[in-house]
Design a protein around this motif. Structure first.
Motif, mmCIF file in Angstrom:
data_model
loop_
_atom_site.group_PDB
_atom_site.id
_atom_site.type_symbol
_atom_site.label_atom_id
_atom_site.label_comp_id
_atom_site.label_asym_id
_atom_site.label_seq_id
_atom_site.Cartn_x
_atom_site.Cartn_y
_atom_site.Cartn_z
ATOM 1 N N ILE A 220 0.814 -1.213 0.000
ATOM 2 C CA ILE A 220 0.000 0.000 0.000
ATOM 3 C C ILE A 220 0.855 1.273 0.000
ATOM 4 C CG2 ILE A 220 -0.296 0.048 2.498
ATOM 5 C CD1 ILE A 220 -3.135 1.153 1.962
ATOM 6 N N ASN A 221 2.037 1.212 0.595
ATOM 7 C CA ASN A 221 2.895 2.398 0.700
ATOM 8 C C ASN A 221 2.096 3.553 1.304
ATOM 9 O OD1 ASN A 221 5.105 4.044 0.556
ATOM 10 N ND2 ASN A 221 4.870 4.510 -1.618
ATOM 11 N N GLY A 222 1.452 3.251 2.412
ATOM 12 C CA GLY A 222 0.613 4.231 3.080
ATOM 13 C C GLY A 222 0.176 3.691 4.424
ATOM 14 N N HIS A 223 -1.019 4.051 4.822
ATOM 15 C CA HIS A 223 -1.532 3.682 6.137
ATOM 16 C C HIS A 223 -2.947 3.119 6.021
ATOM 17 C CE1 HIS A 223 1.103 7.244 6.442
ATOM 18 N NE2 HIS A 223 1.688 6.503 7.353
ATOM 19 N N ILE A 224 -3.216 2.109 6.818
ATOM 20 C CA ILE A 224 -4.578 1.586 6.930
ATOM 21 C C ILE A 224 -5.093 2.025 8.294
ATOM 22 C CG2 ILE A 224 -6.035 -0.457 7.015
ATOM 23 C CD1 ILE A 224 -3.919 -1.829 5.230
ATOM 24 N N ARG A 225 -6.051 2.915 8.290
ATOM 25 C CA ARG A 225 -6.628 3.397 9.550
ATOM 26 C C ARG A 225 -7.580 2.394 10.165
ATOM 27 N NH1 ARG A 225 -8.543 9.637 9.155
ATOM 28 N NH2 ARG A 225 -6.470 10.532 8.981
ATOM 29 N N ARG A 226 -8.373 1.784 9.304
ATOM 30 C CA ARG A 226 -9.388 0.853 9.788
ATOM 31 C C ARG A 226 -9.685 -0.156 8.683
ATOM 32 N NH1 ARG A 226 -14.239 3.870 11.884
ATOM 33 N NH2 ARG A 226 -12.744 4.191 13.550
ATOM 34 N N LEU A 227 -9.889 -1.384 9.118
ATOM 35 C CA LEU A 227 -10.282 -2.451 8.206
ATOM 36 C C LEU A 227 -11.387 -3.236 8.900
ATOM 37 C CD1 LEU A 227 -9.822 -4.108 5.646
ATOM 38 C CD2 LEU A 227 -8.064 -5.369 6.869
ATOM 39 N N THR A 228 -12.530 -3.347 8.224
ATOM 40 C CA THR A 228 -13.682 -4.044 8.804
ATOM 41 C C THR A 228 -14.156 -5.100 7.815
ATOM 42 O OG1 THR A 228 -14.330 -1.973 9.872
ATOM 43 C CG2 THR A 228 -15.969 -3.733 9.826
ATOM 44 N N TYR A 229 -14.527 -6.255 8.357
ATOM 45 C CA TYR A 229 -15.065 -7.331 7.527
ATOM 46 C C TYR A 229 -16.440 -7.726 8.067
ATOM 47 C CZ TYR A 229 -15.923 -11.978 5.705
ATOM 48 O OH TYR A 229 -16.499 -13.063 5.108
ATOM 49 N N TYR A 230 -17.389 -7.873 7.171
ATOM 50 C CA TYR A 230 -18.724 -8.362 7.508
ATOM 51 C C TYR A 230 -18.926 -9.677 6.764
ATOM 52 C CZ TYR A 230 -19.466 -3.520 8.938
ATOM 53 O OH TYR A 230 -19.349 -2.290 9.539
ATOM 54 N N PRO A 231 -19.379 -10.742 7.430
ATOM 55 C CA PRO A 231 -19.540 -12.032 6.764
ATOM 56 C C PRO A 231 -20.842 -12.144 5.972
ATOM 57 C CG PRO A 231 -20.026 -12.267 9.084
ATOM 58 C CD PRO A 231 -19.587 -10.837 8.868
ATOM 59 N N ALA A 232 -21.306 -11.024 5.443
ATOM 60 C CA ALA A 232 -22.521 -10.985 4.623
ATOM 61 C C ALA A 232 -22.352 -9.907 3.558
ATOM 62 C CB ALA A 232 -23.741 -10.678 5.485
ATOM 63 N N ARG A 233 -23.071 -10.044 2.476
ATOM 64 C CA ARG A 233 -23.071 -9.044 1.405
ATOM 65 C C ARG A 233 -24.009 -7.928 1.863
ATOM 66 N NH1 ARG A 233 -24.663 -5.120 -1.986
ATOM 67 N NH2 ARG A 233 -24.266 -5.519 -4.176
ATOM 68 N N LEU A 234 -23.449 -6.801 2.315
ATOM 69 C CA LEU A 234 -24.263 -5.683 2.786
ATOM 70 C C LEU A 234 -24.956 -4.997 1.618
ATOM 71 C CD1 LEU A 234 -21.880 -4.091 5.454
ATOM 72 C CD2 LEU A 234 -23.618 -5.868 5.763
ATOM 73 N N SER A 235 -26.047 -4.291 1.901
ATOM 74 C CA SER A 235 -26.812 -3.602 0.855
ATOM 75 C C SER A 235 -26.002 -2.448 0.271
ATOM 76 C CB SER A 235 -28.126 -3.057 1.423
ATOM 77 O OG SER A 235 -27.852 -1.977 2.298
ATOM 78 N N ASN A 236 -26.366 -2.074 -0.943
ATOM 79 C CA ASN A 236 -25.697 -0.947 -1.597
ATOM 80 C C ASN A 236 -25.864 0.337 -0.792
ATOM 81 O OD1 ASN A 236 -25.027 -2.772 -3.536
ATOM 82 N ND2 ASN A 236 -26.324 -1.915 -5.127
ATOM 83 N N ALA A 237 -27.053 0.543 -0.231
ATOM 84 C CA ALA A 237 -27.295 1.747 0.579
ATOM 85 C C ALA A 237 -26.375 1.777 1.796
ATOM 86 C CB ALA A 237 -28.757 1.809 1.020
ATOM 87 N N LEU A 238 -26.156 0.628 2.417
ATOM 88 C CA LEU A 238 -25.282 0.567 3.577
ATOM 89 C C LEU A 238 -23.820 0.781 3.189
ATOM 90 C CD1 LEU A 238 -25.128 0.319 6.591
ATOM 91 C CD2 LEU A 238 -25.222 -2.162 6.357
ATOM 92 N N LEU A 239 -23.405 0.297 2.030
ATOM 93 C CA LEU A 239 -22.042 0.545 1.542
ATOM 94 C C LEU A 239 -21.804 2.051 1.412
ATOM 95 C CD1 LEU A 239 -21.605 -2.076 -1.307
ATOM 96 C CD2 LEU A 239 -20.966 -2.278 1.094
ATOM 97 N N GLN A 240 -22.781 2.731 0.857
ATOM 98 C CA GLN A 240 -22.675 4.181 0.673
ATOM 99 C C GLN A 240 -22.604 4.886 2.024
ATOM 100 O OE1 GLN A 240 -25.661 5.626 -2.029
ATOM 101 N NE2 GLN A 240 -24.658 7.604 -2.260
ATOM 102 N N THR A 241 -23.408 4.460 2.969
ATOM 103 C CA THR A 241 -23.407 5.059 4.315
ATOM 104 C C THR A 241 -22.095 4.801 5.029
ATOM 105 O OG1 THR A 241 -25.810 4.833 4.497
ATOM 106 C CG2 THR A 241 -24.583 5.045 6.553
ATOM 107 N N LEU A 242 -21.570 3.585 4.963
ATOM 108 C CA LEU A 242 -20.337 3.235 5.661
ATOM 109 C C LEU A 242 -19.113 3.968 5.117
ATOM 110 C CD1 LEU A 242 -20.803 -0.628 6.063
ATOM 111 C CD2 LEU A 242 -20.816 1.109 7.891
ATOM 112 N N THR A 243 -19.175 4.413 3.874
ATOM 113 C CA THR A 243 -18.021 5.102 3.289
ATOM 114 C C THR A 243 -18.161 6.616 3.266
ATOM 115 O OG1 THR A 243 -18.874 4.878 1.036
ATOM 116 C CG2 THR A 243 -17.433 3.114 1.841
ATOM 117 N N ALA A 244 -19.309 7.123 3.706
ATOM 118 C CA ALA A 244 -19.535 8.581 3.696
ATOM 119 C C ALA A 244 -18.677 9.269 4.755
ATOM 120 C CB ALA A 244 -21.004 8.900 3.919
#
Length: 180
Positions: free
Chosen positions: A156-180
Motif C-alpha cells: 500500500i505504501n501508506g496507512h490503513i486506519r481501519r479495516l472491517t469485515y462483515y460475513p454478509a453481502r451488505l446492501s448498496n445503501a449501507l455501503l454508501q453510508t459506511l463510506t460517507a
C-alpha cells in the motif's frame, strides 16, 4: 533489547541494525489457517477499508486488503489503481468483477472503500459515492488474508486506519453510508 531513533512524523516498526544503515523492508501482515477460516465466510462478505497511500498509482496497484489463496490467483481485493479506489474479485486468475470508482486519488488523503461480494452480486462504494455494481461472476475459495499487500508485492505504501469485515453481502445503501 534495543532502541530505535527516527527522524519522522510517527514511529515505525523496529529495524535491526549493527554498524551500517539498513533500508526498511515493507511490513507484511497476513492471517492464515484457522485464524482465518474460523471467521471468513466463503460465499459472501463485505470489506470496508479506510486508508491512504503515497505510492505511484498510475501503473502499480496498491492493495489495502486481499482475501486470497497462496498463489493469489483467487482473491477478493480492495485496492487503488490508475488514480482510483476500488475492488475486484478474481477466480482462477480471471477477473469476475473490477469495480473502480471515478473519485480521484490524492496522495496521502484517506479514502473509505467498501466492496461487497456474493455470486452474481458485486458492489463497490468509495467516499459515500453511489455504488458501482456488477451482476455476473463467481466467488473464489480463499484461505488467507493479506493486509496492505498481496503475496509479497504491491504494498500500500501508506496507512490503513481501519479495516472491517462483515460475513454478509451488505446492501448498496449501507455501503454508501459506511463510506460517507
Amino acid at each position: 533489547w534495543g532502541a530505535q531513533l527516527e527522524a519522522g512524523a510517527f514511529p515505525t516498526s523496529y529495524i535491526p541494525t549493527t554498524s551500517a544503515t539498513v533500508t526498511r523492508a515493507a511490513d507484511e501482515a497476513s492471517i492464515t489457517g484457522t485464524n482465518f477460516s474460523d471467521w471468513f465466510n466463503q460465499t459472501e462478505g463485505t470489506f470496508v477499508a479506510e486508508a491512504d497511500s503515497f505510492g505511484d498509482v498510475s501503473t502499480n496497484i496498491r492493495y489495502q486488503v486481499a482475501a486470497s489463496n497462496a498463489a493469489a490467483t483467487d482473491r477478493v481485493n480492495v485496492f487503488l489503481y490508475n488514480g482510483k479506489w476500488g475492488g475486484s474479485v478474481r477466480v482462477g486468475g480471471v477477473d469476475q468483477c473490477d469495480l473502480l470508482q471515478a473519485s480521484s486519488y490524492t496522495a496521502g488523503v484517506v479514502a473509505k472503500t467498501a466492496l461487497a461480494y456474493k455470486t452474481n452480486d458485486f458492489a463497490c462504494s468509495v467516499n459515500g459515492n453511489t455504488p458501482i455494481t456488477d451482476a455476473s461472476g463467481a466467488i473464489p475459495t480463499v484461505d488467507l488474508l493479506f493486509i496492505g499487500y498481496v503475496n509479497g508485492w504491491n504494498h500500500i505504501n501508506g496507512h490503513i486506519r481501519r479495516l472491517t469485515y462483515y460475513p454478509a453481502r451488505l446492501s448498496n445503501a449501507l455501503l454508501q453510508t459506511l463510506t460517507a
